[in-house]
Structure formats: structure tokens, C-alpha cells
Write a protein that holds these residues in place. Structure first.
Motif, PDB file in Angstrom:
ATOM      1  N   PRO A 101     -13.756  56.485  36.194  1.00 43.37           N
ATOM      2  CA  PRO A 101     -13.840  57.612  35.313  1.00 43.37           C
ATOM      3  C   PRO A 101     -12.611  58.176  35.098  1.00 43.37           C
ATOM      4  N   GLY A 102     -11.471  57.957  35.738  1.00 43.51           N
ATOM      5  CA  GLY A 102     -10.150  58.610  35.533  1.00 43.51           C
ATOM      6  C   GLY A 102      -9.944  60.055  35.992  1.00 43.51           C
ATOM      7  N   VAL A 103      -8.766  60.486  35.341  1.00 47.70           N
ATOM      8  CA  VAL A 103      -8.505  61.870  35.842  1.00 47.70           C
ATOM      9  C   VAL A 103      -8.266  62.557  34.333  1.00 47.70           C
ATOM     10  N   PRO A 104      -8.857  63.658  33.993  1.00 44.80           N
ATOM     11  CA  PRO A 104      -8.469  64.368  32.695  1.00 44.80           C
ATOM     12  C   PRO A 104      -7.070  64.546  32.589  1.00 44.80           C
ATOM     13  N   ALA A 105      -6.356  64.603  31.297  1.00 48.93           N
ATOM     14  CA  ALA A 105      -4.939  64.414  31.051  1.00 48.93           C
ATOM     15  C   ALA A 105      -4.521  65.491  31.613  1.00 48.93           C
ATOM     16  N   LYS A 106      -4.858  66.825  31.606  1.00 47.43           N
ATOM     17  CA  LYS A 106      -4.237  68.187  32.016  1.00 47.43           C
ATOM     18  C   LYS A 106      -4.119  68.141  33.600  1.00 47.43           C
ATOM     19  N   GLU A 107      -4.930  67.141  34.110  1.00 46.00           N
ATOM     20  CA  GLU A 107      -4.716  67.516  35.612  1.00 46.00           C
ATOM     21  C   GLU A 107      -3.810  66.218  36.268  1.00 46.00           C
ATOM     22  N   LEU A 108      -3.564  65.264  35.387  1.00 48.19           N
ATOM     23  CA  LEU A 108      -2.812  64.191  35.844  1.00 48.19           C
ATOM     24  C   LEU A 108      -1.404  64.698  36.730  1.00 48.19           C
ATOM     25  N   SER A 109      -0.787  65.671  36.177  1.00 51.88           N
ATOM     26  CA  SER A 109       0.419  66.016  36.977  1.00 51.88           C
ATOM     27  C   SER A 109      -0.050  66.880  38.104  1.00 51.88           C
ATOM     28  N   GLN A 110      -1.338  67.417  38.205  1.00 56.25           N
ATOM     29  CA  GLN A 110      -1.593  68.085  39.305  1.00 56.25           C
ATOM     30  C   GLN A 110      -1.968  67.392  40.679  1.00 56.25           C
ATOM     31  N   ILE A 111      -2.415  66.099  40.372  1.00 61.63           N
ATOM     32  CA  ILE A 111      -3.103  65.247  41.368  1.00 61.63           C
ATOM     33  C   ILE A 111      -2.051  64.972  42.556  1.00 61.63           C
ATOM     34  N   LEU A 112      -0.711  64.982  42.099  1.00 64.28           N
ATOM     35  CA  LEU A 112       0.148  64.778  43.218  1.00 64.28           C
ATOM     36  C   LEU A 112       0.415  65.746  43.903  1.00 64.28           C
ATOM     37  N   LYS A 113       0.128  66.879  43.890  1.00 64.17           N
ATOM     38  CA  LYS A 113       0.273  68.100  44.574  1.00 64.17           C
ATOM     39  C   LYS A 113      -0.694  68.038  45.882  1.00 64.17           C
ATOM     40  N   PRO A 114      -0.085  68.584  46.768  1.00 66.36           N
ATOM     41  CA  PRO A 114      -0.650  68.739  48.311  1.00 66.36           C
ATOM     42  C   PRO A 114      -2.220  69.373  47.969  1.00 66.36           C
ATOM     43  N   PHE A 115      -3.056  68.708  48.805  1.00 71.75           N
ATOM     44  CA  PHE A 115      -4.530  69.482  48.864  1.00 71.75           C
ATOM     45  C   PHE A 115      -4.953  69.745  47.474  1.00 71.75           C
ATOM     46  N   TYR A 116      -4.568  69.119  46.581  1.00 73.66           N
ATOM     47  CA  TYR A 116      -5.233  69.123  45.069  1.00 73.66           C
ATOM     48  C   TYR A 116      -6.548  68.150  45.169  1.00 73.66           C
ATOM     49  N   LYS A 117      -7.507  68.785  44.953  1.00 74.91           N
ATOM     50  CA  LYS A 117      -8.653  67.888  44.825  1.00 74.91           C
ATOM     51  C   LYS A 117      -9.231  68.124  43.393  1.00 74.91           C
ATOM     52  N   LEU A 118      -9.627  66.824  42.816  1.00 74.74           N
ATOM     53  CA  LEU A 118     -10.140  66.703  41.514  1.00 74.74           C
ATOM     54  C   LEU A 118     -11.340  67.414  41.017  1.00 74.74           C
ATOM     55  N   ASN A 119     -12.208  67.186  42.028  1.00 74.47           N
ATOM     56  CA  ASN A 119     -13.469  67.872  42.088  1.00 74.47           C
ATOM     57  C   ASN A 119     -13.749  69.030  43.244  1.00 74.47           C
ATOM     58  N   ARG A 120     -13.457  70.095  43.063  1.00 74.24           N
ATOM     59  CA  ARG A 120     -13.112  71.112  44.040  1.00 74.24           C
ATOM     60  C   ARG A 120     -14.541  71.313  44.896  1.00 74.24           C
ATOM     61  N   SER A 121     -15.719  71.115  44.138  1.00 80.42           N
ATOM     62  CA  SER A 121     -16.916  71.204  45.069  1.00 80.42           C
ATOM     63  C   SER A 121     -17.254  70.139  46.141  1.00 80.42           C
ATOM     64  N   ARG A 122     -16.380  69.019  45.897  1.00 78.59           N
ATOM     65  CA  ARG A 122     -16.564  67.630  46.822  1.00 78.59           C
ATOM     66  C   ARG A 122     -15.845  68.104  48.198  1.00 78.59           C
ATOM     67  N   THR A 123     -16.639  67.878  49.352  1.00 78.70           N
ATOM     68  CA  THR A 123     -16.201  67.792  50.312  1.00 78.70           C
ATOM     69  C   THR A 123     -15.431  66.436  50.877  1.00 78.70           C
TER      70      THR A 123
END
Lengths: 497, 223
Positions: free
Chosen positions: A380-402
């Protein structure tokens, strides 16, 4: 320095300056021109009026004959004054010194053929007396003034442009120094400082202020990092002790089986926390750059082959597919264990966050002096605006997911890439996530010839593919050659010394 | 086994000693580097466990002196120093294993056992034999009950490691280190997958299962 209109800023600024200079010189020239002309004209007019007054005085006292006599005297005695005198009879008959059609009285200019200034007076018995002076001296003075100013304008234009260009260049070079430093800092290198030129000028003062500011920001950030590292470090010991106590309790024969199960689940929770702390400490360690001294020649090809061998079985088991296309002997300077972890994390990221049936492709090839490793999936990939975010510590794409991975896997990837001076590019693989890591390659002269033969073979394959109408998109996961070129182009600007 | 523990932290020391004694080992505990070196030189231990940060003499220097006095006892570092370079330093200075605190006792114990019964150096076995399973390290071939078993290179390395540690627990992280050279903990089940594939080839269709899963610890090859 180039802007959207195509003209570079120094040229634009120089032109602007030159135009302003020239305009001001032209205005000045105009004022001087008009001033000189008016002054010369009024001098001449005063001179003519005085002469005319004297002659008319004699005429009024003594009559026309005396006027003629006086004019004659003046013409003989006083040639340098260059005044001409004319007298016209009542019936328009010219008495002497013919002057074509001068009017009755007052000031006039005539073209006959040179330019003349005429001051005529109506006498009582129908005669008209005119005193005339050529205007060529005034015109010459005017010409001289305008020539001088034209030359001045041209000189100012030239020197102004040259000087302006040089000054603007210097100014902008200083500005550019600021801009470049700000760029570098903006890209995350907080240790960078703006170089001073030592002159103590405004730019140096500004640079000093900015550098002080950066120093403060850096130390604040370091403090924040240090705090989190300290927390991770200091909590490890007490958590380790808790773990020991729990393990002793679980081992004890008095502990009943259900209690033991609870204790074991607590221990595994504790282990997750400890793993997160370890990852944090590892990232902090990498960020400090301590490991670089231990770098050796490593064969990236072997690392990737080992990883694919290790992961393809569990990928298959989970209904995903792992594909590897790799050039031979991709040599680089690095840490084998860290590079293994980098690509393991990328592969696991794709394995864990994609649906069943996903294909994960690893491509590794040499692009000029660089080694390019692409890990991409068609998930499914990663939304373009979140691409730069996912390298950050503790960043989770789907916040609801444990998520037990804790969100540090990709931060570790970024930290490992950084310590290897590698460029990490995240993009949309349409569909899926594409992560390209570009390393600086290491070639020895002997291997070069080998590599060349490999490259020729690759080219041959590509030309064959295009010859048979091979559709690149038909093979999933292969990035287009163009994209590869783009990356190589970007690399040049980022990594070239 | 007779084991020397050099650990200055009393609580951790007691935890280890108690655990090892429960497993039937004879354990000596030294709380500083100098006394640990003295004990190690004369104590005829089968395994020595060293903390790296010991009072008076640090673990690395202790190990150097020990090797200089020609004591070849296997040494395991058990330390909080978990940096990338720390591990390399520990293993390069002659340590045989490196375990970072905090640790699970089962992991620690499995590694101690693996160290303590290493075959003597100099005469590597050419053939490993467990029950009716044979592994030829020269031809890299495997047979069970005379029948050739075709293994992938990874599966071969996995089996070789299990057979070398016959009747001892081999943990997941020990396998990751020795078979894949992974010094990290993967989030996916690569060990489990490869073991189950190996088991399908080695154990399926035979009377006795040789590869045993030890719950919460790892795997064990039964003789």
C-alpha cells in the motif's frame, strides 16, 4: 543565483544601478546645459541691449545720420564684439547690412543660414533698427556641454556596470555563503557554522550572531538527545534487576504454573522495553559517529545475497515474495554488521507492513562511482506527505496500530545510512514504498576491468530487451532508467566533494 | 562444570551463581579484577565469565594477562557495554562470546554450556554423528539412516551448529549469530522458518525426532 527570468541577480542589480546612475547624470547634464545656455543668452542679450541703447541714444539726440555714423564707427573700431547692425527704411528698403525679413520690434531668432539672434527697435520715422548676433558660440558651448555629458554618461555606464557587477558579485558571494551554510544546517548538519571572512563587516557580524544562535540550538538539541540517551541508559540497570528478580521468581519451585505464565508475559513486555532502549542507545551511538573508524572494505553484494537467503523462506511462508537483482562485487567502505542491519530493517519493514501477496524487490547496481540499492514493495505504500516523517524515531504510520517494533527500525536505517555518508531517498513506487540507498562505491583498478565487463553485459541485456520490445513496466519493481539517472544527478550535487 | 564469575555487582553476581548452582554447576564468584585473575590462573575452570568494568583490573586487560599466562579457558564477556565497537573489541581481544546485560538466564546458560564443551582446538571433527544422522564436513553431505538428505547451504549450517552442540540448548540468538552473522534481533521468524524446513527434511518420515524445540529457550539436538 539565477532567478526565474533568466538574468542572474548580479547582472540585474548592476543594470539597475547603471540605469539609475545614467539617469541622474542625464538630469544633471540637462540642468547644466540649460543653465549654461540661459546664462550665455542673457549675457549676450544684455550686451546687445546695451549696444542698442547707446546707439538709440545717439539717434534720439542727433538723428538718423548720426546713428549711421556711430554704427560705422563701431563696426570699424569694435570688430571683436561681432555684432551686426541693420537699418531698414520706411518702405521696406534696406539701408545697410541686409537682413532677411526681421520683424518690427523685440527679440527674435532667424536662420540665415546660420542661427542669429535679433533685437529690433521701431524708430520714429518709419525706420527699423536691428542689432544682430550669431548664436554659434552659444550653440558650440551647448554642444560642448552635451558632448562632455554624453562621454560622462558612457564612462559612468561602463565603470558603473563593471564596478556594480564586481560589488554585487562580492555582496552576493557573501550572501551565498550565508545561504549555503543555512542550507547545510537546514539539511540536518547542526554542527555546521557560517565561515567568517575576518573583516568584521556587517556580514561577519550577522554570521557571528547566527553562529551563536546555532550553537545554542545545537547544545539544546544535544541536551534533549542526551536526556533521552541517559534515560535509556540509566533505566536499563534497574529494569535489568527487575528482570532478574522476575526470572528468579519464575524459576522458583514454589511458583505455580499460572503465576509463572503471568511472570513470563511481564518479562517479555520488559524485554520489548529494553529492546527499545537498546535501539535508542544504538541510534545515539551511531549519531555520535563513533563507528566510522572501524570501517573496512565490504562486499555489498554478499550482504544482500545473505539477507535474501535468510529472509526469503519466512517471506514465502507469510505469502510474500522476495526478489533480488544485484550486480557482482559491489565494494564499499563500511561496517558489515550495520549494513546487514540496515537492509534487514528495510526488508522487515516491507514484510511486516504489507498485505499477503506483496512482492519485495531488492535491486543493487553501480551507477558511476555510486552504489545504488533499492528496496521496494508493491504494497500500500506511504502517503507522500508522510514519507519524510517515517524516518523519525517513534513515528508510526498508522497511529491506532499497536506495533511491537516500536517505530525505531527506520530511524536506525537512517542513522546507519548517515554514518556511511549514504543518501536515503524514499519515494512512491506506485504502488508501494521505494527506499533507495546510495553509497559511495569503492573500486580498485583490477576490479574496474571486471566491472566494466559486467556493465557491458548489463547494457547488452538492456539493448536486447529494448530490441525485442521489452516493456520495462512488465517486470514489477524495476525502477526506470530515467529515475536512476535523476538520482545519480542528485547525488552529484550532494556528495561530490 | 566449574565456572568462574567475575562480577562486581552483588545482586547480579548472586543471581548468576544461584542460577548456575541450580543447574548443577560449581561456581566461584570474584568481585574485583585482581582476585578474578588470581582465581582464573590457578582454578582449572571450564568457563570464565567476565564483566568488562571490574574494579582494580578491567575485563579486557584481565583477559590479556590470562592469555599471556597461557590460560586458554573459554571466556565470555557479560557486560553492560553494548556498543557496536565494544562487542568487536571484546571478541578481538580473545573473548569467545559476548553477552550484553540485561540478559535472560536461559540465554546465558545456553551460551555457557556451548562454550564449556567446545571440542579441543586443532583436531576439528570431519564427521559429526548424532544417532543415525551423519554430517560430513568435507563433502558437506548429510545422511540419515544411510539416506542422502539434500540441504540448502543455510540449512546445512544450521544443522551443523545443532549437531556440534548435541544435547545442549542452542538459543535463537546463538543461531542468528553463528549461522547468519546477525548481531540484532530480527522482528520476523527467520530462525523458526529455517528450523522447521530443516526439520521437515531431517526428521519427517523417521521414527525419532532429533530436533527438539525447547519452549522459551531455543532448540536442542537429541542424541
Amino acid at each position: 543565483m539565477r532567478n526565474a527570468h533568466g538574468l542572474s541577480t548580479p547582472i540585474k542589480m548592476t543594470l539597475l544601478y547603471a540605469i539609475f546612475f545614467c539617469l541622474s547624470v542625464i538630469v544633471l547634464g540637462g540642468i547644466v546645459f540649460v543653465g549654461i545656455r540661459n546664462s550665455l543668452e542673457s549675457q549676450l542679450k544684455a550686451h546687445m541691449e546695451r549696444n542698442s541703447g547707446e546707439l538709440l541714444g545717439e539717434y534720439r539726440q542727433e538723428g538718423l545720420a548720426e546713428l549711421r555714423h556711430a554704427i560705422h564707427e563701431r563696426l570699424v573700431e569694435n570688430l571683436p564684439s561681432r555684432l551686426w547692425y541693420s537699418l531698414r527704411g520706411p518702405n521696406g528698403k534696406v539701408e545697410f547690412d541686409p537682413l532677411p525679413g526681421f520683424p518690427e520690434s523685440g527679440w527674435h531668432t532667424l536662420e540665415a543660414p546660420e542661427e542669429l539672434l535679433v533685437f529690433s527697435t521701431q524708430l520714429e520715422d518709419g525706420y527699423t533698427f536691428a542689432i544682430t548676433s550669431p548664436l554659434n558660440e552659444i550653440r558650440e558651448a551647448e554642444r560642448a556641454v552635451s558632448n562632455t555629458f554624453t562621454a560622462a554618461v558612457l564612462l559612468i555606464l561602463f565603470f558603473g556596470m563593471a564596478g556594480g557587477y564586481v560589488f554585487t558579485r562580492q555582496f552576493l558571494a557573501k550572501l551565498d555563503r550565508l545561504r549555503k551554510a543555512a542550507d547545510t544546517i537546514g539539511n540536518g548538519d547542526l554542527r555546521h557554522r557560517i565561515p567568517l571572512n575576518g573583516s568584521g563587516d556587517d556580514f561577519d557580524q550577522l554570521a557571528n550572531i547566527i553562529n551563536t544562535m546555532l550553537g545554542r540550538i545545537e547544545s539544546l538539541l544535544l541536551e534533549v538527545q542526551q536526556v533521552s540517551t541517559n534515560i535509556a541508559h540509566d533505566l536499563r540497570t534497574p529494569l535489568g534487576r527487575i528482570r532478574q528478580k522476575l526470572e528468579t521468581l519464575a524459576r522458583s519451585p514454589q511458583t505455580e504454573a499460572p503465576t509463572r505464565e503471568v511472570i513470563e508475559s511481564v518479562i517479555s513486555l520488559l524485554d520489548d522495553t529494553l529492546a527499545t532502549f537498546s535501539a535508542l542507545l544504538r541510534i545515539a551511538e551511531l549519531k555520535s559517529g563513533a563507528r566510522r573508524s572501524g570501517f573496512v572494505d565490504v562486499n555489498l553484494t554478499l550482504i544482500l545475497e545473505n539477507l535474501v537467503t535468510a529472509y526469503s523462506a519466512s517471506a514465502e511462508e507469510s505469502g510474500r515474495k522476495l526478489i533480488l537483482q544485484v550486480d557482482r562485487r559491489l565494494m564499499m567502505l563500511g561496517d558489515r554488521a550495520l549494513l546487514t542491519q540496515l537492509f534487514a530493517n528495510l526488508i522487515e519493514n516491507s514484510l511486516l507492513h504489507t498485505p499477503v501477496g506483496t512482492e519485495i524487490t531488492l535491486l543493487a547496481c553501480r551507477v558511476g562511482r555510486y552504489l545504488e540499492v533499492t528496496v521496494q514493495d508493491n504494497g500500500p505504500g506511504v502517503p507522500a506527505k508522510e514519507l519524510s516523517q517515517i524516518l523519525k524515531p517513534f513515528y508510526k504510520l498508522n497511529r491506532s496500530r499497536t506495533d511491537s517494533t516500536g517505530g525505531l527500525g527506520l530511524s536506525l536505517v537512517a542513522a546507519i545510512a548517515k554514518i556511511h555518508d549514504a543518501k536515503l531517498l524514499l519515494s512512491d513506487a506506485q504502488p508501494g514504498l521505494r527506499v533507495v540507498t546510495v553509497f559511495r562505491g569503492r573500486e580498485r583498478s583490477r576490479e574496474k576491468s571486471k566491472d566494466r565487463s559486467t556493465r557491458f553485459r548489463r547494457q547488452a541485456i538492456f539493448s536486447f530487451e529494448s530490441f525485442t520490445g521489452y516493456d520495462q513496466e512488465a517486470r514489477p519493481g524495476r525502477p526506470e532508467r530515467k529515475a536512476r539517472g535523476d538520482i545519480a544527478g542528485k547525488m552529484n550535487s550532494h556528495i561530490d566533494p | 562444570m566449574k565456572i568462574l564469575i567475575a562480577e562486581d555487582d552483588v545482586e547480579t553476581g548472586e543471581f548468576i551463581v544461584q542460577g548456575l548452582q541450580e543447574q548443577g554447576h560449581v561456581v566461584d564468584l570474584a568481585q574485583d579484577g585482581v582476585s578474578a585473575l588470581d582465581l582464573a590462573r590457578h582454578g582449572m575452570y571450564e568457563v570464565i565469565v567476565l564483566d568488562r568494568m571490574l574494579p582494580q583490573l578491567d575485563g579486557l586487560s584481565l583477559l590479556k594477562s590470562l592469555r599471556q599466562s597461557n590460560v586458554q579457558t573459554p571466556v565470555m564477556f557479560l557486560t553492560a557495554m553494548g556498543g557496536i565497537a565494544d562487542r568487536v573489541d571484546g571478541l578481538e581481544s580473545g573473548g569467545d562470546d559476548y553477552l550484553v546485560k540485561p540478559f535472560a538466564f536461559s540465554e546465558f546458560h545456553a551460551r555457557i554450556c556451548s562454550l564449556g564443551r567446545r571440542p579441543p582446538l586443532g583436531e576439528p571433527a570431519m564427521k559429526l554423528k548424532v544417532a543415525d544422522l551423519e554430517l560430513d564436513q568435507i563433502s558437506r553431505s548429510v545422511r540419515r539412516a544411510g539416506k542422502v538428505i539434500d540441504l540448502q547451504p543455510t540449512e546445512y549450517r544450521l544443522l551443523e551448529h545443532l549437531m556440534k552442540n548435541v544435547d545442549r540448548i542452542v538459543t535463537r540468538s546463538m543461531l542468528l549469530e553463528s549461522v547468519w552473522q546477525f548481531n540484532f534481533d530480527p522482528k520476523t521468524n527467520i530462525v523458526e522458518t529455517h528450523v522447521s524446513r530443516l526439520r521437515a527434511k531431517v526428521d519427517r518420515g523417521f521414527e525419532k525426532e532429533l530436533i527438539l524445540t525447547v519452549r522459551g529457550s531455543g532448540y536442542k539436538m537429541l542424541s
